[in-house]
Design a protein around this motif. Structure first.
Motif, short mmCIF file in Angstrom:
data_model
loop_
_atom_site.label_atom_id
_atom_site.label_comp_id
_atom_site.label_asym_id
_atom_site.label_seq_id
_atom_site.Cartn_x
_atom_site.Cartn_y
_atom_site.Cartn_z
N LYS A 1 0.81 -1.23 0.00
CA LYS A 1 0.00 0.00 0.00
C LYS A 1 0.84 1.27 0.00
O LYS A 1 0.40 2.30 -0.49
CB LYS A 1 -0.99 0.00 1.16
CG LYS A 1 -0.38 0.05 2.52
CD LYS A 1 -1.47 0.00 3.57
CE LYS A 1 -0.84 -0.15 4.95
NZ LYS A 1 -1.85 -0.31 5.96
N LYS A 2 2.07 1.22 0.47
CA LYS A 2 2.90 2.42 0.45
C LYS A 2 3.35 2.79 -0.96
O LYS A 2 3.71 3.92 -1.23
CB LYS A 2 4.11 2.24 1.36
CG LYS A 2 5.05 1.16 0.90
CD LYS A 2 6.25 1.04 1.82
CE LYS A 2 7.15 -0.05 1.27
NZ LYS A 2 7.49 -1.05 2.19
N ASN A 3 3.31 1.83 -1.88
CA ASN A 3 3.72 2.07 -3.26
C ASN A 3 2.56 2.42 -4.18
O ASN A 3 2.79 2.72 -5.36
CB ASN A 3 4.44 0.83 -3.82
CG ASN A 3 5.72 0.53 -3.07
OD1 ASN A 3 6.40 1.43 -2.61
ND2 ASN A 3 6.03 -0.74 -2.94
N ILE A 4 1.34 2.39 -3.68
CA ILE A 4 0.17 2.70 -4.51
C ILE A 4 0.02 4.21 -4.61
O ILE A 4 0.01 4.91 -3.61
CB ILE A 4 -1.10 2.07 -3.91
CG1 ILE A 4 -0.97 0.54 -3.92
CG2 ILE A 4 -2.33 2.50 -4.68
CD1 ILE A 4 -2.10 -0.17 -3.23
N GLN A 5 -0.09 4.70 -5.84
CA GLN A 5 -0.26 6.13 -6.08
C GLN A 5 -1.74 6.40 -6.35
O GLN A 5 -2.25 6.16 -7.43
CB GLN A 5 0.60 6.57 -7.25
CG GLN A 5 2.07 6.38 -7.00
CD GLN A 5 2.91 6.70 -8.22
OE1 GLN A 5 2.39 7.03 -9.28
NE2 GLN A 5 4.21 6.62 -8.04
N ILE A 6 -2.41 6.91 -5.33
CA ILE A 6 -3.86 7.11 -5.39
C ILE A 6 -4.25 8.07 -6.51
O ILE A 6 -5.28 7.88 -7.16
CB ILE A 6 -4.39 7.62 -4.02
CG1 ILE A 6 -4.12 6.59 -2.93
CG2 ILE A 6 -5.87 7.95 -4.10
CD1 ILE A 6 -4.82 5.27 -3.14
N SER A 7 -3.45 9.08 -6.79
CA SER A 7 -3.80 10.05 -7.83
C SER A 7 -3.89 9.38 -9.20
O SER A 7 -4.77 9.68 -9.99
CB SER A 7 -2.78 11.18 -7.87
OG SER A 7 -1.48 10.68 -8.17
N ARG A 8 -3.01 8.44 -9.48
CA ARG A 8 -3.06 7.74 -10.77
C ARG A 8 -4.21 6.74 -10.82
O ARG A 8 -4.81 6.53 -11.87
CB ARG A 8 -1.74 7.03 -11.03
CG ARG A 8 -0.63 7.99 -11.32
CD ARG A 8 0.60 7.28 -11.76
NE ARG A 8 1.64 8.26 -12.03
CZ ARG A 8 2.80 7.96 -12.54
NH1 ARG A 8 3.08 6.70 -12.85
NH2 ARG A 8 3.68 8.89 -12.76
#
Length: 82
Positions: free
Chosen positions: A65-72
């Motif tokens: 989850k730390k590598n997930i980019q919510i904006s994308r």
């Protein structure tokens, strides 16, 4: 046929191997497990594969989850539900 222990052990081993491949490479669970499971017993398809795939994907997302980019992701989801 689903109650035979040897069939269940074979299916479990196949699922574990396909899940390991999915975790390492990012794909392979449905591609590897589905065709072989349908040969073992068609009752294994599609609901068990879909539920196990969903669980594996959720666990992978929680683990990374730390590598997930919510904006994308939000841009992608806007196009998906339009």
């Amino acid at each position: 046929m689903l109650t035979e222990p040897l069939i269940l052990i074979l299916a479990l081993t196949l699922i574990a191997g396909a899940a390991a491949l999915q975790s390492l490479l990012g794909f392979g669970f449905g591609v590897i497990a589905t065709p072989i499971l349908v040969l073992i017993d068609p009752a294994f398809i599609p609901a068990p594969i879909l539920l196990l795939g969903l669980g594996l994907s959720l666990l992978s997302a929680l683990n990374n989850k730390k590598n997930i980019q919510i904006s994308r992701i939000s841009i992608t989801l806007c196009g998906r539900f339009r």
